[in-house]
Design a protein around this motif. Sequence first.
Motif, mmCIF file in Angstrom:
data_model
loop_
_atom_site.group_PDB
_atom_site.id
_atom_site.type_symbol
_atom_site.label_atom_id
_atom_site.label_comp_id
_atom_site.label_asym_id
_atom_site.label_seq_id
_atom_site.Cartn_x
_atom_site.Cartn_y
_atom_site.Cartn_z
ATOM 1 N N GLU A 41 -57.183 -16.149 -46.024
ATOM 2 C CA GLU A 41 -56.927 -14.742 -46.318
ATOM 3 C C GLU A 41 -55.610 -14.571 -47.073
ATOM 4 N N ALA A 44 -56.011 -15.915 -50.685
ATOM 5 C CA ALA A 44 -56.804 -14.999 -51.514
ATOM 6 C C ALA A 44 -56.001 -13.755 -51.869
ATOM 7 N N ALA A 45 -55.271 -13.220 -50.905
ATOM 8 C CA ALA A 45 -54.466 -12.022 -51.159
ATOM 9 C C ALA A 45 -53.341 -12.321 -52.129
ATOM 10 N N THR A 47 -53.364 -14.530 -54.485
ATOM 11 C CA THR A 47 -53.984 -14.638 -55.806
ATOM 12 C C THR A 47 -54.267 -13.251 -56.369
ATOM 13 N N GLN A 48 -54.785 -12.376 -55.525
ATOM 14 C CA GLN A 48 -55.101 -11.009 -55.956
ATOM 15 C C GLN A 48 -53.830 -10.244 -56.356
ATOM 16 N N ILE A 49 -52.785 -10.407 -55.570
ATOM 17 C CA ILE A 49 -51.519 -9.728 -55.889
ATOM 18 C C ILE A 49 -50.960 -10.272 -57.197
ATOM 19 N N ALA A 51 -52.639 -11.583 -59.645
ATOM 20 C CA ALA A 51 -53.480 -11.091 -60.735
ATOM 21 C C ALA A 51 -53.118 -9.652 -61.064
ATOM 22 N N GLY A 52 -52.791 -8.869 -60.060
ATOM 23 C CA GLY A 52 -52.377 -7.489 -60.276
ATOM 24 C C GLY A 52 -51.057 -7.405 -61.007
ATOM 25 N N LYS A 68 -51.538 2.439 -58.102
ATOM 26 C CA LYS A 68 -51.406 0.977 -58.170
ATOM 27 C C LYS A 68 -50.244 0.489 -57.298
ATOM 28 N N GLU A 71 -51.387 0.709 -53.663
ATOM 29 C CA GLU A 71 -52.344 -0.358 -53.367
ATOM 30 C C GLU A 71 -51.643 -1.707 -53.224
ATOM 31 N N ARG A 72 -50.708 -1.981 -54.114
ATOM 32 C CA ARG A 72 -49.963 -3.250 -54.059
ATOM 33 C C ARG A 72 -49.142 -3.344 -52.771
ATOM 34 N N GLU A 75 -51.495 -4.054 -49.897
ATOM 35 C CA GLU A 75 -51.906 -5.457 -49.910
ATOM 36 C C GLU A 75 -50.790 -6.359 -49.376
#
Length: 135
Positions: A41, A44-45, A47-49, A51-52, A68, A71-72, A75
């Motif tokens: 988890e 993955a998070a 990586t997502q952060i 990418a953002g 945004k 949301e960041r 996260e």
Amino acid sequence: MTAPAEAATLPVREGEDRWTERELAEVRSELATEIVALREEIAAAATQIAAGDATDGAGDDLTDAGAKTYEREHEMALVNNARDLLAQNERAIERMDAGTYGVCESCGRPIGKGRLQAFPRATLCVTCKQREERR
């Protein structure tokens, strides 16, 4: 690294049965499974952060930019919570190996086998936890 403590040597509250190797193995397995899931988890998070972060938001209006940012931050809070749980799980396994699993970190008395089976990361007995929450 030292050899894991034997289950029967771990502290229990008065009137409780001693830990069996099977019971301790079940709790350890639950913690280990959760550790793997939390690590996945977190990765993955992260990586997502990342990418953002790559999208700069050029041309966003104030509402989009605010959404945004919210949301960041959300996260990041979830990642920090997962990291805390990961550390608690790893610490519980370390305490099992050291033979201190089940000892209240505040008063030094047994936490209680039932409490640990329900909440394996517990570091405080019910009395000390209640006292802590009242503060």
